[in-house]
Design a protein around this motif. Sequence first.
Motif, short mmCIF file in Angstrom:
data_model
loop_
_atom_site.label_atom_id
_atom_site.label_comp_id
_atom_site.label_asym_id
_atom_site.label_seq_id
_atom_site.Cartn_x
_atom_site.Cartn_y
_atom_site.Cartn_z
N GLU A 4 0.42 25.55 -41.43
CA GLU A 4 -1.01 25.73 -41.15
C GLU A 4 -1.52 27.06 -41.69
OE1 GLU A 4 -4.07 25.82 -37.31
OE2 GLU A 4 -2.00 25.12 -37.06
N GLN A 5 -0.72 28.12 -41.53
CA GLN A 5 -1.13 29.43 -42.04
C GLN A 5 -1.28 29.42 -43.56
OE1 GLN A 5 1.16 32.83 -40.35
NE2 GLN A 5 2.15 31.28 -39.10
N ALA A 6 -0.34 28.75 -44.24
CA ALA A 6 -0.38 28.71 -45.70
C ALA A 6 -1.61 27.96 -46.20
CB ALA A 6 0.90 28.08 -46.25
N VAL A 7 -1.94 26.86 -45.54
CA VAL A 7 -3.13 26.10 -45.93
C VAL A 7 -4.38 26.95 -45.73
CG1 VAL A 7 -4.59 24.12 -45.32
CG2 VAL A 7 -2.11 23.84 -45.47
N ARG A 8 -4.48 27.63 -44.58
CA ARG A 8 -5.65 28.46 -44.29
C ARG A 8 -5.76 29.64 -45.25
NH1 ARG A 8 -4.29 28.29 -38.67
NH2 ARG A 8 -3.78 30.51 -38.84
N GLY A 49 0.83 25.28 -52.02
CA GLY A 49 2.06 24.62 -51.61
C GLY A 49 2.96 25.56 -50.84
N LEU A 50 3.92 24.99 -50.12
CA LEU A 50 4.89 25.77 -49.34
C LEU A 50 6.22 25.04 -49.39
CD1 LEU A 50 5.64 27.99 -47.25
CD2 LEU A 50 4.83 26.42 -45.47
N GLY A 61 -2.09 18.79 -46.40
CA GLY A 61 -3.32 19.52 -46.12
C GLY A 61 -3.67 20.60 -47.13
N PHE A 62 -2.82 20.80 -48.15
CA PHE A 62 -3.11 21.84 -49.14
C PHE A 62 -4.25 21.39 -50.06
CE2 PHE A 62 1.15 23.04 -47.85
CZ PHE A 62 1.03 24.41 -47.74
N LEU A 63 -5.03 22.36 -50.52
CA LEU A 63 -6.17 22.10 -51.39
C LEU A 63 -5.92 22.67 -52.77
CD1 LEU A 63 -8.98 23.22 -48.89
CD2 LEU A 63 -8.18 20.88 -49.31
N ASN A 64 -6.67 22.18 -53.75
CA ASN A 64 -6.57 22.79 -55.07
C ASN A 64 -7.23 24.17 -55.02
OD1 ASN A 64 -9.43 22.66 -55.79
ND2 ASN A 64 -9.13 20.47 -56.18
#
Length: 214
Positions: free
Chosen positions: A92-96, A101-102, A129-132
Amino acid sequence: MITVGIVDNDPYAVSVLSKLLRESGMDVQWGTTSASAALRRCLFESATPQVLVSDVQMDDMNGMELCRQIRQRKTTPGTVMITAYPPRRYLEQAVRAGAQGLYLKTDVAGIRTGVRAAATGDTAQSDSGFLNCVEARNALLRNVSSKSELSERERTVIAMYADGFATDDIMRQLSVSKGTVATYEKRACAKLGAATRAQAVAKYVRLLTTGMTC
């Protein structure tokens, strides 16, 4: 050829990952153990890599903050986070933070796939949940804007500082005390997520130039 920068507080990890990515036909432009150095290279050097591969946990700045600072300013480089711990812990932190990617550090195939997608500004983990890069930057700026609804006086004070006015000038223009100016400044800093006046002014100007309201 995809160009890559790597940051990890473990020099051995930097060396190993550099070797693996080069063997995959990628051009690793640099590797560093300093998140601050990586930030400078991504923001201020002309030869910015297409992709930054960043460890999550580092000594001088964590990878999430590094990614966030880059993405608030630019859509490039694409950012792939890596960790020695179960990725779901930081998902969640990486997406925000605006990453693309993670991956677990031992998931070499996954890292390669993530780097190739991020090099085009895309993500290989949209199902998580990752975005471009463009969508991630827009989401970050919307989040900053939603938290930074300044009052008219707070906005005026920060705008005047941005225009080069001194505190005494602002006091005279607004007919308020020095303490009142300081209060408006403090509130504006809190809403903008800034630690200093200079940071608040920079964020205010950036919001204006990107068309966001504050």
